[in-house]
Write a protein that holds these residues in place. Structure first.
Motif, PDB file in Angstrom:
ATOM      1  N   UNK A   1       0.829  -1.199   0.000  1.00 52.53           N
ATOM      2  CA  UNK A   1       0.000   0.000   0.000  1.00 52.53           C
ATOM      3  C   UNK A   1       0.871   1.261   0.000  1.00 52.53           C
ATOM      4  N   UNK A   2       0.245   2.352  -0.405  1.00 53.16           N
ATOM      5  CA  UNK A   2       0.974   3.618  -0.442  1.00 53.16           C
ATOM      6  C   UNK A   2       1.444   4.032   0.949  1.00 53.16           C
ATOM      7  N   UNK A   3       0.609   3.786   1.958  1.00 49.50           N
ATOM      8  CA  UNK A   3       1.001   4.177   3.313  1.00 49.50           C
ATOM      9  C   UNK A   3       2.199   3.366   3.799  1.00 49.50           C
ATOM     10  N   UNK A   4       2.279   2.106   3.410  1.00 46.51           N
ATOM     11  CA  UNK A   4       3.421   1.283   3.802  1.00 46.51           C
ATOM     12  C   UNK A   4       4.692   1.742   3.100  1.00 46.51           C
ATOM     13  N   UNK A   5       4.569   2.093   1.824  1.00 47.75           N
ATOM     14  CA  UNK A   5       5.726   2.614   1.092  1.00 47.75           C
ATOM     15  C   UNK A   5       6.203   3.922   1.712  1.00 47.75           C
ATOM     16  N   UNK A   6       5.262   4.775   2.105  1.00 44.33           N
ATOM     17  CA  UNK A   6       5.629   6.037   2.745  1.00 44.33           C
ATOM     18  C   UNK A   6       6.304   5.786   4.090  1.00 44.33           C
ATOM     19  N   UNK A   7       5.806   4.824   4.858  1.00 45.40           N
ATOM     20  CA  UNK A   7       6.437   4.479   6.142  1.00 45.40           C
ATOM     21  C   UNK A   7       7.875   4.019   5.951  1.00 45.40           C
ATOM     22  N   UNK A   8       8.077   3.130   5.000  1.00 43.99           N
ATOM     23  CA  UNK A   8       9.426   2.618   4.748  1.00 43.99           C
ATOM     24  C   UNK A   8      10.353   3.756   4.345  1.00 43.99           C
ATOM     25  N   UNK A   9       9.896   4.640   3.471  1.00 40.94           N
ATOM     26  CA  UNK A   9      10.720   5.759   3.020  1.00 40.94           C
ATOM     27  C   UNK A   9      11.058   6.712   4.166  1.00 40.94           C
ATOM     28  N   UNK A  10      10.057   7.108   4.939  1.00 33.93           N
ATOM     29  CA  UNK A  10      10.280   8.062   6.028  1.00 33.93           C
ATOM     30  C   UNK A  10      11.163   7.463   7.108  1.00 33.93           C
TER      31      UNK A  10
ATOM     32  N   UNK B   1      13.292   9.599  18.242  1.00 34.82           N
ATOM     33  CA  UNK B   1      12.569   8.445  17.708  1.00 34.82           C
ATOM     34  C   UNK B   1      11.071   8.600  17.951  1.00 34.82           C
ATOM     35  N   UNK B   2      10.704   9.010  19.152  1.00 34.34           N
ATOM     36  CA  UNK B   2       9.293   9.191  19.493  1.00 34.34           C
ATOM     37  C   UNK B   2       8.648  10.260  18.619  1.00 34.34           C
ATOM     38  N   UNK B   3       9.324  11.380  18.424  1.00 31.45           N
ATOM     39  CA  UNK B   3       8.761  12.475  17.622  1.00 31.45           C
ATOM     40  C   UNK B   3       8.585  12.053  16.167  1.00 31.45           C
ATOM     41  N   UNK B   4       9.571  11.355  15.601  1.00 30.93           N
ATOM     42  CA  UNK B   4       9.465  10.920  14.205  1.00 30.93           C
ATOM     43  C   UNK B   4       8.284   9.976  14.025  1.00 30.93           C
TER      44      UNK B   4
ATOM     45  N   UNK C   1       4.683  11.162  12.122  1.00 35.61           N
ATOM     46  CA  UNK C   1       4.329  10.520  10.862  1.00 35.61           C
ATOM     47  C   UNK C   1       3.032   9.730  10.974  1.00 35.61           C
ATOM     48  N   UNK C   2       2.821   9.061  12.083  1.00 35.55           N
ATOM     49  CA  UNK C   2       1.570   8.320  12.255  1.00 35.55           C
ATOM     50  C   UNK C   2       0.377   9.274  12.341  1.00 35.55           C
ATOM     51  N   UNK C   3       0.545  10.412  12.994  1.00 35.39           N
ATOM     52  CA  UNK C   3      -0.526  11.414  13.018  1.00 35.39           C
ATOM     53  C   UNK C   3      -0.803  11.965  11.622  1.00 35.39           C
ATOM     54  N   UNK C   4       0.254  12.170  10.850  1.00 31.37           N
ATOM     55  CA  UNK C   4       0.101  12.640   9.473  1.00 31.37           C
ATOM     56  C   UNK C   4      -0.672  11.617   8.639  1.00 31.37           C
ATOM     57  N   UNK C   5      -0.340  10.329   8.787  1.00 26.79           N
ATOM     58  CA  UNK C   5      -1.063   9.299   8.041  1.00 26.79           C
ATOM     59  C   UNK C   5      -2.526   9.227   8.451  1.00 26.79           C
ATOM     60  N   UNK C   6      -2.804   9.351   9.753  1.00 26.98           N
ATOM     61  CA  UNK C   6      -4.188   9.349  10.223  1.00 26.98           C
ATOM     62  C   UNK C   6      -4.956  10.538   9.654  1.00 26.98           C
ATOM     63  N   UNK C   7      -4.331  11.692   9.641  1.00 23.37           N
ATOM     64  CA  UNK C   7      -4.950  12.894   9.078  1.00 23.37           C
ATOM     65  C   UNK C   7      -5.232  12.712   7.590  1.00 23.37           C
ATOM     66  N   UNK C   8      -4.289  12.132   6.860  1.00 29.82           N
ATOM     67  CA  UNK C   8      -4.488  11.930   5.425  1.00 29.82           C
ATOM     68  C   UNK C   8      -5.591  10.906   5.155  1.00 29.82           C
ATOM     69  N   UNK C   9      -5.693   9.872   5.986  1.00 30.80           N
ATOM     70  CA  UNK C   9      -6.777   8.891   5.823  1.00 30.80           C
ATOM     71  C   UNK C   9      -8.140   9.546   6.033  1.00 30.80           C
TER      72      UNK C   9
END
Length: 94
Positions: A2-11, A72-75, A79-87
Motif C-alpha cells: 500500500x501507499x502508506x506502507x511505502x511512505x512508512x518505509x521511506x520516512x 525516535x518518538x517524535x518521528x 508521521x503516524x498522526x500525518x497518516x491518520x490525518x491523510x486517511x
C-alpha cells in the motif's frame, strides 16, 4: 504494498538509516568539537549531517540517550498522526 506502507518505509529509512550511513561515511570523530575530521564522500551536506548526528549522539551519551529516544518518538508520532490525518481527509473528500 500500500501507499502508506511505502511512505512508512521511506520516512523511517530517511529518519533512522540515513543518519547511520552519514556516520559510517566519516571518520575522526571529535567529541569536544562534535565534528568529523574527514569523510569518504566530501560533500558539504553529508559532512554537516554527520556532524549533526555525531553531536546528537555525543550529547545524548551524557544524558542516558534521552534525546535520541525523544527523536525516535517524535518521528514515529508525527508521521503516524500525518497518516491518520491523510486517511480522514481521503475518507471525507475521496
Amino acid at each position: 504494498m500500500k501507499k502508506s506502507m511505502k511512505a512508512r518505509v521511506f520516512i523511517y529509512f530517511c529518519a533512522f538509516i540515513l543518519p547511520i550511513l552519514f556516520i559510517l561515511n566519516c571518520e575522526g570523530w571529535d567529541a569536544g568539537g562534535m565534528s568529523v575530521s574527514s569523510c569518504t564522500i566530501e560533500n558539504f551536506i553529508f559532512i554537516e549531517a554527520a556532524n549533526f548526528v555525531i553531536g546528537l549522539l555525543f550529547f545524548s551519551s551524557f544524558m542516558a540517550f534521552i534525546p535520541v529516544l525523544i527523536y525516535i518518538f517524535i518521528v514515529i508520532l508525527s508521521f503516524e498522526l500525518f497518516l491518520t490525518f491523510m486517511r480522514k481527509l481521503n475518507e471525507k473528500y475521496g
